[in-house]
Design a protein around this motif. Structure first.
Motif, mmCIF file in Angstrom:
data_model
loop_
_atom_site.group_PDB
_atom_site.id
_atom_site.type_symbol
_atom_site.label_atom_id
_atom_site.label_comp_id
_atom_site.label_asym_id
_atom_site.label_seq_id
_atom_site.Cartn_x
_atom_site.Cartn_y
_atom_site.Cartn_z
ATOM 1 N N PHE A 107 9.614 5.442 2.826
ATOM 2 C CA PHE A 107 10.536 4.411 2.375
ATOM 3 C C PHE A 107 10.875 4.435 0.900
ATOM 4 O O PHE A 107 11.736 3.686 0.455
ATOM 5 C CB PHE A 107 10.014 3.010 2.743
ATOM 6 C CG PHE A 107 8.797 2.581 1.988
ATOM 7 C CD1 PHE A 107 8.902 1.913 0.786
ATOM 8 C CD2 PHE A 107 7.546 2.842 2.488
ATOM 9 C CE1 PHE A 107 7.775 1.510 0.098
ATOM 10 C CE2 PHE A 107 6.416 2.441 1.810
ATOM 11 C CZ PHE A 107 6.530 1.779 0.614
ATOM 12 N N GLN A 108 10.248 5.263 0.113
ATOM 13 C CA GLN A 108 10.517 5.197 -1.317
ATOM 14 C C GLN A 108 10.075 6.490 -1.979
ATOM 15 O O GLN A 108 9.083 7.085 -1.593
ATOM 16 C CB GLN A 108 9.734 4.024 -1.905
ATOM 17 C CG GLN A 108 9.784 3.875 -3.400
ATOM 18 C CD GLN A 108 9.061 2.617 -3.840
ATOM 19 O OE1 GLN A 108 9.488 1.523 -3.537
ATOM 20 N NE2 GLN A 108 7.970 2.797 -4.528
ATOM 21 N N SER A 109 10.828 6.905 -2.983
ATOM 22 C CA SER A 109 10.388 8.046 -3.791
ATOM 23 C C SER A 109 10.673 7.752 -5.248
ATOM 24 O O SER A 109 11.536 6.942 -5.579
ATOM 25 C CB SER A 109 11.078 9.338 -3.356
ATOM 26 O OG SER A 109 12.467 9.243 -3.572
ATOM 27 N N LEU A 110 9.923 8.380 -6.126
ATOM 28 C CA LEU A 110 10.088 8.211 -7.564
ATOM 29 C C LEU A 110 10.841 9.412 -8.092
ATOM 30 O O LEU A 110 10.388 10.552 -7.943
ATOM 31 C CB LEU A 110 8.717 8.098 -8.241
ATOM 32 C CG LEU A 110 8.713 8.001 -9.758
ATOM 33 C CD1 LEU A 110 9.427 6.730 -10.208
ATOM 34 C CD2 LEU A 110 7.284 8.020 -10.276
ATOM 35 N N ALA A 131 4.377 16.414 1.038
ATOM 36 C CA ALA A 131 5.496 16.875 1.867
ATOM 37 C C ALA A 131 6.806 16.457 1.211
ATOM 38 O O ALA A 131 6.885 15.414 0.576
ATOM 39 C CB ALA A 131 5.402 16.262 3.262
ATOM 40 N N ALA A 132 7.825 17.271 1.343
ATOM 41 C CA ALA A 132 9.136 16.932 0.793
ATOM 42 C C ALA A 132 9.736 15.750 1.551
ATOM 43 O O ALA A 132 9.841 15.782 2.769
ATOM 44 C CB ALA A 132 10.063 18.136 0.889
ATOM 45 N N ILE A 133 10.099 14.710 0.810
ATOM 46 C CA ILE A 133 10.775 13.553 1.384
ATOM 47 C C ILE A 133 12.151 13.511 0.734
ATOM 48 O O ILE A 133 12.283 13.188 -0.436
ATOM 49 C CB ILE A 133 10.018 12.238 1.099
ATOM 50 C CG1 ILE A 133 8.591 12.318 1.581
ATOM 51 C CG2 ILE A 133 10.767 11.052 1.700
ATOM 52 C CD1 ILE A 133 8.442 12.411 3.075
ATOM 53 N N SER A 155 14.388 7.768 4.592
ATOM 54 C CA SER A 155 13.837 6.417 4.618
ATOM 55 C C SER A 155 13.850 5.853 6.026
ATOM 56 O O SER A 155 14.848 5.948 6.742
ATOM 57 C CB SER A 155 14.637 5.495 3.702
ATOM 58 O OG SER A 155 14.495 5.886 2.375
ATOM 59 N N GLY A 156 12.751 5.273 6.409
ATOM 60 C CA GLY A 156 12.615 4.686 7.729
ATOM 61 C C GLY A 156 12.041 5.629 8.760
ATOM 62 O O GLY A 156 11.723 5.220 9.870
ATOM 63 N N GLY A 157 11.894 6.895 8.400
ATOM 64 C CA GLY A 157 11.320 7.866 9.330
ATOM 65 C C GLY A 157 9.798 7.732 9.399
ATOM 66 O O GLY A 157 9.159 7.337 8.429
ATOM 67 N N PRO A 158 9.201 8.055 10.517
ATOM 68 C CA PRO A 158 7.753 7.906 10.668
ATOM 69 C C PRO A 158 6.967 9.005 9.960
ATOM 70 O O PRO A 158 7.422 10.138 9.848
ATOM 71 C CB PRO A 158 7.550 8.000 12.185
ATOM 72 C CG PRO A 158 8.662 8.879 12.643
ATOM 73 C CD PRO A 158 9.829 8.535 11.753
ATOM 74 N N ALA A 159 5.786 8.640 9.494
ATOM 75 C CA ALA A 159 4.787 9.595 9.028
ATOM 76 C C ALA A 159 3.717 9.627 10.123
ATOM 77 O O ALA A 159 3.185 8.587 10.521
ATOM 78 C CB ALA A 159 4.183 9.155 7.699
ATOM 79 N N LEU A 209 0.854 -1.173 0.000
ATOM 80 C CA LEU A 209 0.000 0.000 0.000
ATOM 81 C C LEU A 209 0.895 1.229 0.000
ATOM 82 O O LEU A 209 1.717 1.417 0.893
ATOM 83 C CB LEU A 209 -0.916 0.015 1.228
ATOM 84 C CG LEU A 209 -1.866 1.203 1.334
ATOM 85 C CD1 LEU A 209 -2.854 1.206 0.170
ATOM 86 C CD2 LEU A 209 -2.608 1.171 2.649
ATOM 87 N N GLY A 210 0.770 2.048 -1.018
ATOM 88 C CA GLY A 210 1.568 3.261 -1.127
ATOM 89 C C GLY A 210 0.698 4.481 -0.893
ATOM 90 O O GLY A 210 -0.428 4.554 -1.376
#
Length: 95
Positions: A84-87, A61-63, A68-72, A55-56
């Protein structure tokens, strides 16, 4: 070091247009980074580092690299996801 720390509570999955806060340590920094935004898309997506679909949740917000690994977190500071991932393409931002 860990004494007196309270763990984050888990919250429900976010909904479209709900507010989120993302916390992490992006590359090039020595201090914590906090960005805020809203949920703009929710769908099953291919995970780029494995052969699974997850589920994405897309947020505006700027990531930054290194988050990676930080909480939302939601507005109650409950953990509703993990960054955990960006395009990275020439025609997309914050995906």
């Amino acid at each position: 070091f860990w004494s007196g720390i309270t763990p984050l509570r888990h919250g429900n999955s976010p909904t479209l247009q709900s507010s989120v806060i993302v916390i992490g340590y992006p590359i090039g920094g020595e201090n914590i980074s906090v960005t805020a935004g809203v949920v703009s898309r929710i769908e099953i997506q291919q995970y780029s580092h494995g052969a699974s679909e997850l589920l994405g949740v897309q947020i505006d917000a700027a990531i930054n690299s290194g988050n990676s690994g930080g909480p939302a977190l939601n507005s109650k500071y409950e953990c509703v996801g993990i960054a955990f991932q960006s395009l990275k393409t020439h025609d997309s931002e914050n995906i």
